[in-house]
Structures are given as structure tokens and as C-alpha cells.
Design a protein around this motif. Structure first.
Motif, PDB file in Angstrom:
ATOM      1  N   GLY A  10       0.818  -1.208   0.000  1.00  0.00           N
ATOM      2  CA  GLY A  10       0.000   0.000   0.000  1.00  0.00           C
ATOM      3  C   GLY A  10       0.845   1.248   0.000  1.00  0.00           C
ATOM      4  O   GLY A  10       1.987   1.259  -0.469  1.00  0.00           O
ATOM      5  N   VAL A  11       0.297   2.300   0.554  1.00  0.00           N
ATOM      6  CA  VAL A  11       0.991   3.583   0.631  1.00  0.00           C
ATOM      7  C   VAL A  11       2.163   3.453   1.596  1.00  0.00           C
ATOM      8  O   VAL A  11       2.057   2.823   2.652  1.00  0.00           O
ATOM      9  CB  VAL A  11       0.026   4.698   1.101  1.00  0.00           C
ATOM     10  CG1 VAL A  11       0.746   6.026   1.233  1.00  0.00           C
ATOM     11  CG2 VAL A  11      -1.149   4.813   0.136  1.00  0.00           C
ATOM     12  N   SER A  12       3.295   4.039   1.240  1.00  0.00           N
ATOM     13  CA  SER A  12       4.498   3.982   2.068  1.00  0.00           C
ATOM     14  C   SER A  12       4.279   4.755   3.376  1.00  0.00           C
ATOM     15  O   SER A  12       3.395   5.600   3.465  1.00  0.00           O
ATOM     16  CB  SER A  12       5.681   4.565   1.300  1.00  0.00           C
ATOM     17  OG  SER A  12       5.422   5.915   0.964  1.00  0.00           O
ATOM     18  N   SER A  34       5.691  -2.587  -1.012  1.00  0.00           N
ATOM     19  CA  SER A  34       5.224  -3.945  -1.294  1.00  0.00           C
ATOM     20  C   SER A  34       4.968  -4.707   0.004  1.00  0.00           C
ATOM     21  O   SER A  34       5.546  -4.395   1.047  1.00  0.00           O
ATOM     22  CB  SER A  34       6.281  -4.707  -2.094  1.00  0.00           C
ATOM     23  OG  SER A  34       6.567  -4.050  -3.293  1.00  0.00           O
ATOM     24  N   ALA A  35       4.151  -5.729  -0.088  1.00  0.00           N
ATOM     25  CA  ALA A  35       3.923  -6.609   1.059  1.00  0.00           C
ATOM     26  C   ALA A  35       5.163  -7.441   1.333  1.00  0.00           C
ATOM     27  O   ALA A  35       5.872  -7.844   0.415  1.00  0.00           O
ATOM     28  CB  ALA A  35       2.733  -7.520   0.793  1.00  0.00           C
ATOM     29  N   GLY A  36       5.448  -7.675   2.600  1.00  0.00           N
ATOM     30  CA  GLY A  36       6.520  -8.575   2.982  1.00  0.00           C
ATOM     31  C   GLY A  36       7.909  -7.983   3.076  1.00  0.00           C
ATOM     32  O   GLY A  36       8.857  -8.706   3.387  1.00  0.00           O
ATOM     33  N   LEU A  37       8.076  -6.672   2.823  1.00  0.00           N
ATOM     34  CA  LEU A  37       9.385  -6.064   3.060  1.00  0.00           C
ATOM     35  C   LEU A  37       9.648  -6.079   4.561  1.00  0.00           C
ATOM     36  O   LEU A  37       8.719  -5.977   5.370  1.00  0.00           O
ATOM     37  CB  LEU A  37       9.435  -4.624   2.560  1.00  0.00           C
ATOM     38  CG  LEU A  37       9.399  -4.394   1.058  1.00  0.00           C
ATOM     39  CD1 LEU A  37       9.474  -2.906   0.751  1.00  0.00           C
ATOM     40  CD2 LEU A  37      10.541  -5.129   0.380  1.00  0.00           C
ATOM     41  N   THR A  38      10.908  -6.201   4.939  1.00  0.00           N
ATOM     42  CA  THR A  38      11.256  -6.232   6.355  1.00  0.00           C
ATOM     43  C   THR A  38      12.355  -5.239   6.655  1.00  0.00           C
ATOM     44  O   THR A  38      13.084  -4.800   5.761  1.00  0.00           O
ATOM     45  CB  THR A  38      11.719  -7.643   6.787  1.00  0.00           C
ATOM     46  OG1 THR A  38      12.881  -7.993   6.018  1.00  0.00           O
ATOM     47  CG2 THR A  38      10.619  -8.669   6.585  1.00  0.00           C
ATOM     48  N   GLY A  39      12.468  -4.903   7.914  1.00  0.00           N
ATOM     49  CA  GLY A  39      13.512  -3.992   8.346  1.00  0.00           C
ATOM     50  C   GLY A  39      13.545  -3.907   9.860  1.00  0.00           C
ATOM     51  O   GLY A  39      12.865  -4.669  10.558  1.00  0.00           O
ATOM     52  N   GLY A  70      12.089  11.400   5.174  1.00  0.00           N
ATOM     53  CA  GLY A  70      12.465  10.156   4.530  1.00  0.00           C
ATOM     54  C   GLY A  70      11.238   9.299   4.262  1.00  0.00           C
ATOM     55  O   GLY A  70      10.101   9.695   4.485  1.00  0.00           O
ATOM     56  N   ASP A  71      11.490   8.084   3.767  1.00  0.00           N
ATOM     57  CA  ASP A  71      10.407   7.154   3.480  1.00  0.00           C
ATOM     58  C   ASP A  71      11.005   5.788   3.170  1.00  0.00           C
ATOM     59  O   ASP A  71      12.216   5.662   2.937  1.00  0.00           O
ATOM     60  CB  ASP A  71       9.569   7.640   2.294  1.00  0.00           C
ATOM     61  CG  ASP A  71       8.144   7.123   2.321  1.00  0.00           C
ATOM     62  OD1 ASP A  71       7.829   6.265   3.174  1.00  0.00           O
ATOM     63  OD2 ASP A  71       7.342   7.564   1.499  1.00  0.00           O
ATOM     64  N   ILE A  72      10.158   4.784   3.190  1.00  0.00           N
ATOM     65  CA  ILE A  72      10.526   3.430   2.792  1.00  0.00           C
ATOM     66  C   ILE A  72       9.574   3.048   1.670  1.00  0.00           C
ATOM     67  O   ILE A  72       8.369   3.003   1.878  1.00  0.00           O
ATOM     68  CB  ILE A  72      10.413   2.441   3.963  1.00  0.00           C
ATOM     69  CG1 ILE A  72      11.382   2.863   5.089  1.00  0.00           C
ATOM     70  CG2 ILE A  72      10.721   1.031   3.504  1.00  0.00           C
ATOM     71  CD1 ILE A  72      11.195   2.086   6.363  1.00  0.00           C
ATOM     72  N   THR A  73      10.119   2.813   0.483  1.00  0.00           N
ATOM     73  CA  THR A  73       9.286   2.509  -0.682  1.00  0.00           C
ATOM     74  C   THR A  73       9.853   1.299  -1.420  1.00  0.00           C
ATOM     75  O   THR A  73      11.002   0.909  -1.206  1.00  0.00           O
ATOM     76  CB  THR A  73       9.235   3.693  -1.669  1.00  0.00           C
ATOM     77  OG1 THR A  73      10.576   4.001  -2.100  1.00  0.00           O
ATOM     78  CG2 THR A  73       8.621   4.922  -1.021  1.00  0.00           C
TER      79      THR A  73
END
Length: 192
Positions: free
Chosen positions: A93-95, A103-108, A188-191
Motif C-alpha cells: 500500500g501507501v508507504s 510492497s507486502a513482505g518487506l522487512t527492516g 524520509g520514506d521506505i518505498t
């Protein structure tokens, strides 16, 4: 820092965010008096916690260890220093910063800090040191959470006032960016 605002500390539902100040750095009021003994010093495990983005949507689920230190600063007045260290897994969805999509399933990983001032009666129902509990919030992508979570009643009852004086949250992905959310705003952002 909507994630930590909505997500937890020991003061779910009782937080009142102060008026933003012109400075972008914490002030003396944004810290606790660490030169005196702590009233209690504990850790609390949390998993499946909804992580709220700048615009208020849930962008990820978090799992983290919360380190809570509390000092008495006056008659029935207390200062909390709460640090969060953990991991996140994204929903599609939206960052979190709102500049794109994720995207679904990104990790951090993430680190957060919150300073709270509380007025109430100290009435501990949990140990004053060590790891005291683990909570599975059972949150969903829509922000609905059906599981147990930490509450003020763990250590204080009744509580007459809670004020958040400082909060910061830094989420990082190895390849998709970094998002910072603080008392004074986001950057910042995570995209991706």
C-alpha cells in the motif's frame, strides 16, 4: 511517531501530545532525571503491533522489545523513558512517509524513544526489574487489534494525567530507505 502514539507504551489510550515547539531537538523537559535511582526498570515483549504511517494508515506489523525506565520526580509525578528496538514487516500500500508505495513482505528494523510524564498512584502489579511480560497484540492491516497489550494498570492506579514530551521513531530497510518520525514531524520514506 504515530506508530508509538497509537501502539503502546504503558499508557495506551491516555497519551496527550504536547504542542510542537520551534526547536527540532529535545529540550531539558524532554528527558528524565537519570542522575537518581530508577523506580523500576523493566522490559516488555510485543508482537503483531500495528505500525501507523504519517497519514494514520497501518503500513506494517512490528515485533519489538520495549525497555521502560521510570523515575519519581515529585509527589505522584513520574517520568518514563521508553526505548523500542525491533523489526517490522510491511503490508502492500501507501508507504509510511506517503511519498510512494510499499510492497507486502518487506522487512527492516527500527528504534524508537519516548519520554512521558505521568501523574498517578504507584501501585505495581508486576515486578520492578527484569523481563516482566510478553504481549501479542494480534493486530490486522486495518488497525484492529484483538490481543492483550500493556496498560497503565501494570504499575499505576489511578492515573490522572499522561503527557508525551518527546518521541522519535527510525525505521530502516536494507535496500528501500529510512523513515524518521518525531515529535516535530517526519522525513524520509521506505518505498519499493
Amino acid at each position: 511517531m504515530r506508530r508509538i502514539l497509537t501502539a503502546l507504551t504503558l499508557c495506551v489510550g491516555l497519551l496527550a501530545v504536547g504542542t510542537p515547539r520551534a526547536s527540532a531537538m529535545p529540550t531539558e523537559l524532554d528527558s528524565c532525571p537519570t542522575d537518581r535511582p530508577t523506580l523500576y526498570d523493566v522490559t516488555i515483549g510485543n508482537r503483531n503491533v500495528a505500525d501507523f504511517a504519517t497519514d494514520g494508515h497501518v503500513w506494517a506489523l512490528d515485533t519489538y522489545l520495549q525497555h521502560v525506565q521510570v523515575w519519581k520526580i515529585g509527589q505522584k509525578h513520574y517520568c518514563f523513558r521508553i526505548e523500542y528496538d525491533g523489526t517490522w514487516t510491511s503490508f502492500a500500500g501507501v508507504s509510511p512517509g506517503g511519498t510512494g508505495t510499499i510492497s507486502a513482505g518487506l522487512t527492516g528494523t527500527f528504534h524508537g524513544l519516548r519520554i512521558l510524564r505521568l501523574t498517578g498512584e504507584f501501585n505495581p502489579q508486576y515486578p520492578l526489574s527484569g523481563h516482566v511480560a510478553d504481549f501479542d497484540w494480534q493486530c490486522q492491516a486495518d488497525g484492529t487489534c484483538t490481543g492483550p497489550r500493556p496498560s497503565p494498570g501494570m504499575y499505576f492506579s489511578p492515573i490522572t494525567n499522561v503527557n508525551s514530551t518527546w518521541q522519535e521513531f527510525h525505521a530502516t530497510s536494507a535496500t528501500n530507505g529510512t523513515w524518521h518520525d518525531t515529535t516535530y514531524g517526519s522525513s524520509g520514506d521506505i518505498t519499493g
